[in-house]
Design an enzyme around this catalytic site. Sequence first.
Site, PDB file in Angstrom:
ATOM      1  N   HIS A 406       0.618  -1.649   0.305  1.00  0.00           N
ATOM      2  CA  HIS A 406      -0.681  -0.749   0.261  1.00  0.00           C
ATOM      3  C   HIS A 406       1.256   1.279   0.123  1.00  0.00           C
ATOM      4  O   HIS A 406       0.325   2.168  -0.508  1.00  0.00           O
ATOM      5  CB  HIS A 406      -0.844  -0.236   1.019  1.00  0.00           C
ATOM      6  CG  HIS A 406      -2.051   1.196   0.772  1.00  0.00           C
ATOM      7  ND1 HIS A 406      -2.287   1.027  -0.398  1.00  0.00           N
ATOM      8  CD2 HIS A 406      -3.177   0.927   1.783  1.00  0.00           C
ATOM      9  CE1 HIS A 406      -3.960   2.042  -0.055  1.00  0.00           C
ATOM     10  NE2 HIS A 406      -4.257   2.201   1.318  1.00  0.00           N
ATOM     11  N   ASP A 410      -2.496   2.391  -4.623  1.00  0.00           N
ATOM     12  CA  ASP A 410      -3.923   2.625  -3.837  1.00  0.00           C
ATOM     13  C   ASP A 410      -5.252   1.731  -3.615  1.00  0.00           C
ATOM     14  O   ASP A 410      -4.767   0.747  -4.940  1.00  0.00           O
ATOM     15  CB  ASP A 410      -3.798   3.501  -4.179  1.00  0.00           C
ATOM     16  CG  ASP A 410      -3.061   5.314  -3.932  1.00  0.00           C
ATOM     17  OD1 ASP A 410      -1.819   4.907  -2.635  1.00  0.00           O
ATOM     18  OD2 ASP A 410      -2.802   5.995  -3.924  1.00  0.00           O
TER      19      ASP A 410
END
Length: 435
Positions: A406, A410
Site C-alpha cells: 500500500h 493505492d
Amino acid sequence: MTTDIVVPVLGESVTEATIAKWLKKTGDVVAVDEPIVELETEKATVELGAPNAGVLAEILAPEGADVAVGAVIGRIAPAEGAREAPRAPQVSEEAAAPEPARAPATAPARAAAEPDPRSARRSAPGNRISADDLRGFLGETGGDASRSGPAARKLLAEHGLEASAVPATGPGGRVTKGDVLAHVAAGATAAAPAAVASPASPAPREQRVRMTRLRRTIAARLVEAQSTAAILTTFNEIDMGAVMDARARHKDAFEKKHGVRLGFTSFFAKAVVAALREVPEVNAEIDGDEIVFKNYYDLGMAVSAPSGLVVPVVRECDRKSFAEIEAALAELAARARDGKLSPEEMRGGTFTISNGGVFGSLLSTPILNRPQSGILGLHKIEERPIARGGQVVIRPMMYVALSYDHRLVDGREAVTFLVRVKEAIEDPERLLLDV
C-alpha cells in the site's frame, strides 16, 4: 595429485550452503561431472559434479555442515591411487564410539570402525558420518540404491520405505521419485520402523528436526515482508465458464500441436500482463526513496516443492505464446519437484502468481514476494449460485486475491488491476484482441 572439491558460486548474494547429502562415499570411483554431493542453498538444492575423474579420496565436510562459497569440502585422487584411498569416511572418535545399549560389534567390524588417527585429525570436531555412509562402511546392504534425490527421499520418508527396498532405475543406481511412486502403486508395504514396532520403544511425543536452509530463508523473508511493507489484500470473483469452455474445445488440438497441456495458468499469465500494463505500479518496486517501474513482465509462479515453497520465474511473459508459457512452467515445476532449480531460475521476478486452489483453498491472503509490490492468489473453482440477468444460475466461480504494497499501490489501482484480470478471464477474446 589430488584435486579439491570446492563450493562454487551458487548465485548472486548466496554466500554459503549446507551439505544436504553426499552421493558418493570415500573410495568411490567417479567420472568427470558425475554428481557427488547435493548442496542446499537458501534458494535451491543443487548437485555438484566431480571436477575430474578419479577416486573420492577424502570428505572434509559432513552432511548437515554449513560451508562457505569457495570452501574445500573434499578431495579427488587420481584413479590409479584407488588402492591407497581410505575406504572409510572421515569420522571423529565420538562418532565411532559404540553406544552402550547396542550389542558388541564383531572383531572385524570394530577394527574397521576405528578411524585412522590422521583421518580423525582432518575431520572437524564432532563431525558424524551419515547413516547411509555408515551402512556402506560396515558392509550392510543399500549400495547405490540408497542414494536418492530430495523428492525421492521425501516420498520414501512419507511411506516409511527404505531406499534399498525400492528397485532403482536412475543414473548410477539412484532411486528416483518415479521409482518410489511405482513401488507404492504396486502395493508394496513399508516395514514399520523398529521404534514403532517395539512395545518397549514407543514413538516419542515430540521430535526436533533442524530446519533446512531453504525453510529458514522462507521464514525470514515472510517476516521481512510483513515488517517492511504495508500489505493489504483486495478480492474479487471470476466466472471461469468461458475459459473452461475454451480449454475443453481446444485442449486436444493444443496438446497435439505443441506437445504440452493447456492449463489455466497461461490464461491468467496473459491476463496479468494486460492488467500490469494498465496499472504499472503493481509491476514496480520501491528502492529506498525511489520507485522502479519495470517495462518487462517476468512472472514468478509459486510451486510447492519437497523442500518448501519456491517461486521459479517465467521470463518475458508478454512475448511468449500460450504454449511457450505452459511449456516453461511445466519444465520449471518438474525441476522444482526434483530439487533441480538453479538460483538464476528464481531471481528477478516482477510479479507473482500463487495458485492455492490446487490444494483446495477457497480463499486466502497471499504474502508479498519481496521486493515485488503485488501477488495474485488463485483459488479453487467451485460451482455457486449467482444472479445473472435477473435469474439465479449456477456458475463455476473462483475467488481471486491481490495482496499489494500500500506504500506504492493505492486501492483504486488494486481494484482496477483485479477488474482487468476478471474481464480478460471472463471474455478470453479480449486477450487476443488486446482490448
